[in-house]
Motif scaffolding. Sequence first.
Motif, PDB file in Angstrom:
ATOM      1  N   ARG A 105       8.417 -40.808  -7.071  1.00 54.29           N
ATOM      2  CA  ARG A 105       7.987 -41.081  -5.691  1.00 54.29           C
ATOM      3  C   ARG A 105       8.486 -40.002  -4.733  1.00 54.29           C
ATOM      4  O   ARG A 105       7.779 -39.584  -3.823  1.00 54.29           O
ATOM      5  CB  ARG A 105       8.509 -42.442  -5.223  1.00 54.29           C
ATOM      6  N   LEU A 106       9.735 -39.582  -4.937  1.00 57.72           N
ATOM      7  CA  LEU A 106      10.344 -38.621  -4.020  1.00 57.72           C
ATOM      8  C   LEU A 106       9.630 -37.275  -4.030  1.00 57.72           C
ATOM      9  O   LEU A 106       9.421 -36.662  -2.981  1.00 57.72           O
ATOM     10  CB  LEU A 106      11.811 -38.400  -4.387  1.00 57.72           C
ATOM     11  N   ILE A 107       9.272 -36.783  -5.201  1.00 60.76           N
ATOM     12  CA  ILE A 107       8.768 -35.410  -5.313  1.00 60.76           C
ATOM     13  C   ILE A 107       7.465 -35.216  -4.540  1.00 60.76           C
ATOM     14  O   ILE A 107       7.366 -34.310  -3.701  1.00 60.76           O
ATOM     15  CB  ILE A 107       8.647 -35.003  -6.793  1.00 60.76           C
ATOM     16  N   PRO A 108       6.422 -36.046  -4.763  1.00 57.56           N
ATOM     17  CA  PRO A 108       5.196 -35.845  -3.962  1.00 57.56           C
ATOM     18  C   PRO A 108       5.391 -36.159  -2.488  1.00 57.56           C
ATOM     19  O   PRO A 108       4.731 -35.561  -1.624  1.00 57.56           O
ATOM     20  CB  PRO A 108       4.180 -36.796  -4.611  1.00 57.56           C
ATOM     21  N   ALA A 109       6.302 -37.087  -2.163  1.00 65.70           N
ATOM     22  CA  ALA A 109       6.560 -37.390  -0.753  1.00 65.70           C
ATOM     23  C   ALA A 109       7.173 -36.184  -0.055  1.00 65.70           C
ATOM     24  O   ALA A 109       6.818 -35.857   1.086  1.00 65.70           O
ATOM     25  CB  ALA A 109       7.479 -38.606  -0.637  1.00 65.70           C
ATOM     26  N   MET A 110       8.087 -35.487  -0.729  1.00 65.26           N
ATOM     27  CA  MET A 110       8.690 -34.284  -0.151  1.00 65.26           C
ATOM     28  C   MET A 110       7.650 -33.208   0.050  1.00 65.26           C
ATOM     29  O   MET A 110       7.668 -32.473   1.037  1.00 65.26           O
ATOM     30  CB  MET A 110       9.813 -33.786  -1.067  1.00 65.26           C
ATOM     31  N   GLU A 111       6.711 -33.110  -0.870  1.00 63.77           N
ATOM     32  CA  GLU A 111       5.621 -32.133  -0.733  1.00 63.77           C
ATOM     33  C   GLU A 111       4.789 -32.425   0.510  1.00 63.77           C
ATOM     34  O   GLU A 111       4.440 -31.513   1.270  1.00 63.77           O
ATOM     35  CB  GLU A 111       4.744 -32.166  -1.991  1.00 63.77           C
ATOM     36  N   ARG A 135      -0.147 -37.813  10.320  1.00 64.07           N
ATOM     37  CA  ARG A 135      -0.238 -39.051   9.541  1.00 64.07           C
ATOM     38  C   ARG A 135       0.344 -38.862   8.138  1.00 64.07           C
ATOM     39  O   ARG A 135       1.122 -39.696   7.653  1.00 64.07           O
ATOM     40  CB  ARG A 135      -1.695 -39.506   9.448  1.00 64.07           C
ATOM     41  N   ALA A 136      -0.004 -37.748   7.495  1.00 67.53           N
ATOM     42  CA  ALA A 136       0.522 -37.477   6.152  1.00 67.53           C
ATOM     43  C   ALA A 136       2.035 -37.259   6.195  1.00 67.53           C
ATOM     44  O   ALA A 136       2.761 -37.690   5.292  1.00 67.53           O
ATOM     45  CB  ALA A 136      -0.174 -36.249   5.562  1.00 67.53           C
ATOM     46  N   PHE A 137       2.512 -36.617   7.257  1.00 70.64           N
ATOM     47  CA  PHE A 137       3.953 -36.400   7.417  1.00 70.64           C
ATOM     48  C   PHE A 137       4.683 -37.737   7.510  1.00 70.64           C
ATOM     49  O   PHE A 137       5.688 -37.962   6.822  1.00 70.64           O
ATOM     50  CB  PHE A 137       4.203 -35.556   8.664  1.00 70.64           C
ATOM     51  N   ARG A 138       4.173 -38.629   8.362  1.00 73.88           N
ATOM     52  CA  ARG A 138       4.817 -39.951   8.519  1.00 73.88           C
ATOM     53  C   ARG A 138       4.781 -40.729   7.210  1.00 73.88           C
ATOM     54  O   ARG A 138       5.748 -41.431   6.871  1.00 73.88           O
ATOM     55  CB  ARG A 138       4.135 -40.738   9.638  1.00 73.88           C
TER      56      ARG A 138
END
Length: 454
Positions: A171-177, A202-205
Amino acid sequence: MDVEAGPTRKARSFPLYRTLPGFLRDPLEEVLRIARTADGEVVRLDLGASRPFLVTHPDHVQQVLRRESDNFLRIGTFWQPLHGLFGDGIMSEGEPWERSKRVLQPVFTARNVNSATDRMAEAINDVVARFDGPAREGRPLPVLPEMSRIVNETVIRVLFGGKITQAEADRLIPAMEEVAVNIAYRFLLPFVPHAVPLPGDRAFRRGVQVMDETLYALVERFRNHPGEGHDIFTALCQARLAEGGDLDDTWVRDNLLAMFATSTETTTVALSWLWPLLAENPPVEARLREEIDRVVGGEPVRPSHLGDLVYVKQVIQELLRLYPVGWIFPRQATRHTVVGGVPIKPGQTVLISPFLTHRLPSVWADPLRFDPDRFAPEQARRHHRYAYFPFGGGPHQCIGRHVFNVEAQLILTAVMSRYHVRVSLPERPDARIGATLRPKVDFTMTLEPAGDDS
């Protein structure tokens, strides 16, 4: 007050009506043009809503980042997007920064980094070995996502030890991207109120929300029983217990997110620029391969190899000269001073950029040429201390710089000891301004097993 002796002068200004066409066409090339024109002189940029000073001469950089670091702080408009993301931890100022640095610095001592290199090497060898399939098939791989995969899996082991599940890591890896890509507009336009939507908001949030959910769940699980270990997450949880009620879950989250972001995005981007540079410079690649074959041979790279990989280290240093991990460092003056003969008033912003200083012809001979021999031991001592500062300088110098250097050397060596790398790229890609300097275009690499004669 630290005011230079001698007469002062008004800073040369680059008015918006003259620079706007260049900024609209290619903002990075325009700011490079301005820096080359100024040639180390302190100048003032007109960015419409802000008029910061640009400081590029090594003497002036040293004054801002080191001699007067207590005057030039990480506050103000240009820091708003990053403060909104990282909060009051290692990326802040004042007491919150001092406390976070006090907790984290022991984690990054040379001894602890050395003890972590075995875990790093194991992770890197594991991930790089997965390239064997695509290499046998001759299948092209997208460079930036593959560098991201190696870096992220390595950093997660060092950052969290064994305390994070694979599902949480996934979950973390694509969220950081999502966060890294979509912060770009807020970073470029920090003056725009958050009530005004920008592309990527929106994608950032969404990315921040996923990271918050994952990190807060980790803190909840280990809050009262962090256990042992030299990883960053354990150190933060132990500090929280030792400090009692002064440190809350948000403090742990802020520092975890800052360390994760700065350890993954910057390393990924820097290594993505490496392969086009090597493709453009066959003699450098040949010398690099000779050293790696001689020192490592066909076995997995180990930390014990690093001492003999002298040219590998020089290649990484030269890579960071052309593409430093942090390309710009805004600072705001809190009291009156003079830099390069130019008066700086309280509340005014100066911009420090290793990317620009590293490319000044008056600082580096033939600065756009990729030449690792600049960092041969007999050459490196000739440089001004602040002619080369890819990790910043002074009290705020990146505390994870040793981890980056070891990780980058291990990744480069692991890839080249197993494969020949062929980059599919008609010409070197331009950089896109954002929180980091990502390539404007995607490009691929094809790997061939190093044992092949082809």
